[in-house]
Design an enzyme around this catalytic site. Structure first.
Site: not given
Ligand code: GDP
Ligand code: MN
Length: 422
Positions: A309-311
């Site tokens: 998960f990465e934003v």
């Protein structure tokens, strides 16, 4: 605008995802008046008088508790929809008001990942993107097949784009000694190190560390949100995380953090120290070195933010500082002579090249990637956001998570419910 109440306000919005306005009852469209009336009932929350019904102003005080007050009587008056688009079902929650960022979801996947990525997409759409319609970029070292494209395009509410990774970004660089790399894989297989014997996993980690953000399709965007196959989202996302990042000057974000297997990165920190020595100009003032090291930078404590998960901000990854960092590490060969993961690489970069305020922890994005869960511990948050995770599964405050360390380093107060979880 970032409070859960904003979610309720969105429901009264007069613009729907299909570009029509909420008072469709007065329009002389091609559909029957009965069907239009049915759509209007659904959109206005059961009241036929307009999009400004009280059901739209707050989730509280409605009889259904869902904020969409459709009584049995109302339903019997609404005609049966004949097609999915007549039902207006995709737009039941309305399109979220407000600007959109220059942003995209991004997924690296194989054709064989189709059903696992389909599950992830459906959850991202249901919990968030259905109201925001951001694009989705898919990347693969081989051409995507027709099924992959068809299924993903049907699931994504924004535009979909499919890119094939150039050979140079998914192969051994010429300075790598292939025999040495092979011996390492054989040794790691013997020692049963996860993915230790895999060539493709190493290409994947190197690609995610140094190349995904400069694929031609990604050059069109400033922000990305990485999504992997078989993840879960447990809560509604009631605001735009891209916009949150932009407005709060964030560059990188996470939901789960943990300690890396030391066997996969024995010399990573030596390489990082070499970079720090050679490139002091790239090390940010007020960085998060204390998240990564307990002795002022001498050794690595193995803490990293999980990169499935990465934003994040693509311009940061495309900056000279990040590219110099990646190239310095890449030259040292650890993607192949060890099994460096993109998670510690991204985290160490974020920890050293960014100011600590530029890294964000999304407490309200409830997430699962095998085997760990981030579930907000505060009950009110979970109820407001219709979460379906068990807070007991939350990993944040357990011994093997590094998230406490992140909170302490930033002088942040831990979320409600934290005490019950240790
Ligand atoms: P893990 O999360 O570390 O166990 O690794 P995954 O198997 O989930 O792989 C990470 C990401 O890379 C996922 O999005 C996979 O779909 C993708 N991936 C892994 N290996 C390959 C590969 O050989 N080719 C392509 N195109 N994608 C891959
Ligand atoms: Mn994965």
């Amino acid at each position: 605008p970032l409070k859960p109440e904003a979610f309720g306000a969105g429901r009264g919005s007069t613009t729907s995802g299909n570009g029509k306005t909420g008072d469709g009852m007065t329009g002389a469209g091609t559909k029957g008046a009965e069907i239009q009336k049915g759509e209007a009932l659904l959109k206005s929350g059961g009241s036929s008088d307009s999009g400004k019904s009280s059901a739209g102003s707050s989730p509280k005080g409605t009889t259904s508790g869902s904020g969409i007050a459709i009584s049995h009587q109302d339903l019997s008056e609404a005609p049966m929809a004949l097609t999915p688009s007549d039902a207006g079902w995709d737009n039941l929650m309305g399109t979220a008001p407000g600007p959109r960022m220059n942003a995209t979801f991004v997924t690296l996947a194989r054709n064989s990942d189709i059903w696992d990525i389909a599950r992830s997409i459906r959850q991202v759409e249901d919990r968030f993107n259905k109201r925001y319609n951001y694009d989705w970029v898919f990347l693969n070292d081989k051409p995507f097949d027709a099924t992959f494209k068809k299924v993903t395009t049907s699931l994504v509410s924004g535009k979909t784009h499919y890119g094939e990774i150039p050979h140079e970004h998914w192969s051994f660089p010429d300075f790598i000694d292939q025999d040495k790399a092979k011996k390492v894989r054989e040794d790691m297989a013997q020692r049963k190190i996860i993915y230790g014997d895999s060539v493709s996993y190493r290409h994947m980690c190197r690609f995610e560390s140094g190349f995904f953000f400069r694929q031609p399709l990604m050059m069109n965007y400033e922000w990305y949100w990485r999504v992997e196959p078989s993840i879960e989202l447990f809560c509604d996302i009631h605001y735009d995380p891209f916009r949150y990042m932009a407005e709060n000057k964030k560059k990188y974000s996470f939901v789960l953090s943990l300690y890396e297997y030391v066997e996969t990165i024995p010399t990573l920190w030596d390489s990082v120290k070499k970079f720090m020595k050679n490139n002091p100009e790239h090390i940010a003032e007020g960085n998060s070195l204390a998240f990564l090291s307990d002795d002022g930078g001498d050794t690595y404590n193995h803490c990293h933010m999980w990169s499935n998960f990465e934003v994040g901000n693509l311009n940061w990854l495309r900056s000279k500082a990040y590219i110099d960092f990646f190239e310095s590490l890449d030259r040292d060969g650890g993607f192949f002579y060890e099994r460096w993961g993109d998670a510690p690489v991204h985290s160490i970069a974020a920890g050293l090249l960014l100011k600590k305020e530029e890294i964000h922890f999304f407490n309200d994005i409830a997430y699962y990637h095998v085997p760990f869960t981030h579930c907000p511990t505060g009950e009110k948050t979970r109820l407001d956001l219709k979460c379906h995770c068990n807070p007991k599964d939350n990993f944040d405050w357990k011994g093997y998570s590094c998230t406490s360390r992140y909170f302490d380093l930033n002088g942040m107060e831990k979320p409600e419910g934290y005490e019950n979880q240790q």
